[in-house]
Design a protein around this motif. Sequence first.
Motif, PDB file in Angstrom:
ATOM      1  N   GLU A 270     -18.875 -12.490  -9.892  1.00  0.00           N
ATOM      2  CA  GLU A 270     -17.463 -12.845  -9.991  1.00  0.00           C
ATOM      3  C   GLU A 270     -16.602 -11.602 -10.227  1.00  0.00           C
ATOM      4  OE1 GLU A 270     -14.493 -15.855 -12.479  1.00  0.00           O
ATOM      5  OE2 GLU A 270     -16.661 -15.867 -12.842  1.00  0.00           O
ATOM      6  N   LYS A 271     -17.093 -10.709 -11.086  1.00  0.00           N
ATOM      7  CA  LYS A 271     -16.374  -9.468 -11.354  1.00  0.00           C
ATOM      8  C   LYS A 271     -16.277  -8.613 -10.091  1.00  0.00           C
ATOM      9  CE  LYS A 271     -16.582  -5.295 -14.243  1.00  0.00           C
ATOM     10  NZ  LYS A 271     -17.365  -4.585 -15.296  1.00  0.00           N
ATOM     11  N   ASP A 272     -17.404  -8.474  -9.381  1.00  0.00           N
ATOM     12  CA  ASP A 272     -17.421  -7.685  -8.147  1.00  0.00           C
ATOM     13  C   ASP A 272     -16.519  -8.315  -7.088  1.00  0.00           C
ATOM     14  OD1 ASP A 272     -19.235  -5.911  -9.247  1.00  0.00           O
ATOM     15  OD2 ASP A 272     -20.990  -6.809  -8.290  1.00  0.00           O
ATOM     16  N   TYR A 273     -16.563  -9.638  -6.997  1.00  0.00           N
ATOM     17  CA  TYR A 273     -15.756 -10.349  -6.011  1.00  0.00           C
ATOM     18  C   TYR A 273     -14.262 -10.122  -6.262  1.00  0.00           C
ATOM     19  CZ  TYR A 273     -13.581 -14.175  -3.429  1.00  0.00           C
ATOM     20  OH  TYR A 273     -12.774 -14.901  -2.589  1.00  0.00           O
ATOM     21  N   ASN A 274     -13.850 -10.292  -7.506  1.00  0.00           N
ATOM     22  CA  ASN A 274     -12.432 -10.137  -7.829  1.00  0.00           C
ATOM     23  C   ASN A 274     -11.955  -8.711  -7.554  1.00  0.00           C
ATOM     24  OD1 ASN A 274     -12.201 -12.812  -8.647  1.00  0.00           O
ATOM     25  ND2 ASN A 274     -12.686 -12.356 -10.789  1.00  0.00           N
ATOM     26  N   LYS A 275     -12.791  -7.728  -7.883  1.00  0.00           N
ATOM     27  CA  LYS A 275     -12.418  -6.334  -7.620  1.00  0.00           C
ATOM     28  C   LYS A 275     -12.309  -6.085  -6.128  1.00  0.00           C
ATOM     29  CE  LYS A 275     -15.541  -3.231  -8.469  1.00  0.00           C
ATOM     30  NZ  LYS A 275     -16.448  -2.311  -9.209  1.00  0.00           N
ATOM     31  N   CYS A 276     -13.290  -6.564  -5.372  1.00  0.00           N
ATOM     32  CA  CYS A 276     -13.296  -6.398  -3.923  1.00  0.00           C
ATOM     33  C   CYS A 276     -12.062  -7.046  -3.301  1.00  0.00           C
ATOM     34  CB  CYS A 276     -14.575  -6.999  -3.342  1.00  0.00           C
ATOM     35  SG  CYS A 276     -14.707  -6.925  -1.547  1.00  0.00           S
ATOM     36  N   GLU A 277     -11.738  -8.250  -3.734  1.00  0.00           N
ATOM     37  CA  GLU A 277     -10.572  -8.950  -3.193  1.00  0.00           C
ATOM     38  C   GLU A 277      -9.276  -8.217  -3.521  1.00  0.00           C
ATOM     39  OE1 GLU A 277      -9.834 -11.890  -1.415  1.00  0.00           O
ATOM     40  OE2 GLU A 277     -11.898 -11.610  -0.760  1.00  0.00           O
ATOM     41  N   LYS A 278      -9.160  -7.712  -4.738  1.00  0.00           N
ATOM     42  CA  LYS A 278      -7.946  -6.978  -5.130  1.00  0.00           C
ATOM     43  C   LYS A 278      -7.778  -5.733  -4.282  1.00  0.00           C
ATOM     44  CE  LYS A 278      -5.587  -4.804  -9.045  1.00  0.00           C
ATOM     45  NZ  LYS A 278      -5.218  -3.613  -8.261  1.00  0.00           N
ATOM     46  N   TRP A 279      -8.853  -4.951  -4.157  1.00  0.00           N
ATOM     47  CA  TRP A 279      -8.792  -3.733  -3.343  1.00  0.00           C
ATOM     48  C   TRP A 279      -8.479  -4.069  -1.892  1.00  0.00           C
ATOM     49  CZ3 TRP A 279     -13.804  -0.950  -5.438  1.00  0.00           C
ATOM     50  CH2 TRP A 279     -13.514  -0.390  -6.696  1.00  0.00           C
ATOM     51  N   LYS A 280      -9.133  -5.120  -1.378  1.00  0.00           N
ATOM     52  CA  LYS A 280      -8.904  -5.528   0.011  1.00  0.00           C
ATOM     53  C   LYS A 280      -7.432  -5.842   0.255  1.00  0.00           C
ATOM     54  CE  LYS A 280      -9.376  -9.771   1.418  1.00  0.00           C
ATOM     55  NZ  LYS A 280      -9.979 -11.112   1.669  1.00  0.00           N
ATOM     56  N   MET A 281      -6.843  -6.644  -0.616  1.00  0.00           N
ATOM     57  CA  MET A 281      -5.446  -7.026  -0.439  1.00  0.00           C
ATOM     58  C   MET A 281      -4.510  -5.824  -0.585  1.00  0.00           C
ATOM     59  SD  MET A 281      -5.662 -10.126   0.427  1.00  0.00           S
ATOM     60  CE  MET A 281      -3.892 -10.413   0.490  1.00  0.00           C
ATOM     61  N   ASP A 282      -4.815  -4.940  -1.546  1.00  0.00           N
ATOM     62  CA  ASP A 282      -3.999  -3.720  -1.705  1.00  0.00           C
ATOM     63  C   ASP A 282      -4.040  -2.882  -0.434  1.00  0.00           C
ATOM     64  OD1 ASP A 282      -3.312  -4.387  -4.282  1.00  0.00           O
ATOM     65  OD2 ASP A 282      -4.728  -3.008  -5.243  1.00  0.00           O
ATOM     66  N   LEU A 283      -5.231  -2.714   0.138  1.00  0.00           N
ATOM     67  CA  LEU A 283      -5.382  -1.898   1.342  1.00  0.00           C
ATOM     68  C   LEU A 283      -4.693  -2.535   2.535  1.00  0.00           C
ATOM     69  CD1 LEU A 283      -9.124  -0.876   0.919  1.00  0.00           C
ATOM     70  CD2 LEU A 283      -7.156   0.652   0.735  1.00  0.00           C
ATOM     71  N   MET A 284      -4.757  -3.848   2.648  1.00  0.00           N
ATOM     72  CA  MET A 284      -4.110  -4.533   3.769  1.00  0.00           C
ATOM     73  C   MET A 284      -2.591  -4.445   3.686  1.00  0.00           C
ATOM     74  SD  MET A 284      -6.540  -7.895   4.337  1.00  0.00           S
ATOM     75  CE  MET A 284      -5.782  -8.330   5.927  1.00  0.00           C
ATOM     76  N   ARG A 285      -2.072  -4.211   2.490  1.00  0.00           N
ATOM     77  CA  ARG A 285      -0.620  -4.051   2.323  1.00  0.00           C
ATOM     78  C   ARG A 285      -0.170  -2.598   2.403  1.00  0.00           C
ATOM     79  NH1 ARG A 285      -1.320  -8.119  -1.840  1.00  0.00           N
ATOM     80  NH2 ARG A 285      -1.606  -6.434  -3.331  1.00  0.00           N
ATOM     81  N   LYS A 286      -0.999  -1.657   1.884  1.00  0.00           N
ATOM     82  CA  LYS A 286      -0.504  -0.307   1.640  1.00  0.00           C
ATOM     83  C   LYS A 286      -1.236   0.816   2.358  1.00  0.00           C
ATOM     84  CE  LYS A 286       0.753  -1.734  -3.067  1.00  0.00           C
ATOM     85  NZ  LYS A 286       0.479  -1.485  -4.521  1.00  0.00           N
ATOM     86  N   SER A 287      -2.463   0.628   2.766  1.00  0.00           N
ATOM     87  CA  SER A 287      -3.225   1.714   3.371  1.00  0.00           C
ATOM     88  C   SER A 287      -2.725   2.016   4.782  1.00  0.00           C
ATOM     89  CB  SER A 287      -4.714   1.343   3.443  1.00  0.00           C
ATOM     90  OG  SER A 287      -5.406   2.195   4.344  1.00  0.00           O
ATOM     91  N   PRO A 288      -2.314   3.250   5.065  1.00  0.00           N
ATOM     92  CA  PRO A 288      -1.873   3.592   6.426  1.00  0.00           C
ATOM     93  C   PRO A 288      -2.951   3.309   7.464  1.00  0.00           C
ATOM     94  CG  PRO A 288      -1.227   5.317   4.897  1.00  0.00           C
ATOM     95  CD  PRO A 288      -2.128   4.383   4.136  1.00  0.00           C
ATOM     96  N   MET A 289      -4.199   3.611   7.127  1.00  0.00           N
ATOM     97  CA  MET A 289      -5.309   3.394   8.048  1.00  0.00           C
ATOM     98  C   MET A 289      -5.493   1.909   8.350  1.00  0.00           C
ATOM     99  SD  MET A 289      -7.828   4.566   9.819  1.00  0.00           S
ATOM    100  CE  MET A 289      -9.575   4.848  10.092  1.00  0.00           C
TER     101      MET A 289
END
Length: 227
Positions: A47-66
Amino acid sequence: MDSSSTSEAGPSQSSTSFERWRSAFAAIAGPSSTPESEEDRMRLQDEKDYNKCEKWKMDLMRKSPMITFMLKQLDLAGCSFSPSNIQCYACPPTTSGGFSSELGILLCQNQLFGKKHLEDTLAHEMIHAFDHCRFKMDPENLRHHACTEIRAASLSGECNWAREFFYRGHYWNRATVGKHHQECVKRRAATSVSSNPACPSRAEADKAVNEVFESCFKDTRPFDEIY
């Protein structure tokens, strides 16, 4: 890309695509004989890994130029991706991500070194998705497989000097950085191709990579140059 799970549902979600990923990796990992207390600990870690992965994923989909660039290019190519097409899940130790034309993109929540690693992994799989969208790729054709692996390894950032040095222990000579980049791309591509069930040996994987390397390495679409 028809994966249908949602990022809000959490690790206990039961959507069809999530269960298909679960089944695929259960087949790899084998049956569980973990004691109940250990299962509880692993469940909390999942659950901890999932929540971290989801947070990073959403941040990258909003902010990562790549990542935002690749999302736009996939959309223009007619293969749009939403958060529900990119799923976080626990994987075997040797896997950090995957792409399926039916299921979408998998991010291995328990195999991520950090947010930058997730970004490189997601970019790698999005390049596979882009190639699948552009071409009629035969998964059993080793040359097809080699070409998309060459492009993904070269363009995603996974062969940058920091990843090679700090995580893989490969020393880069500054005078021959370009050569080392190509060596990394070949090595990573051949390793992936050798895992193809249609590939009889590592020698055949190396052969397929070498046969298409020049043309596929030069193909930097949708980028103007190597990232």
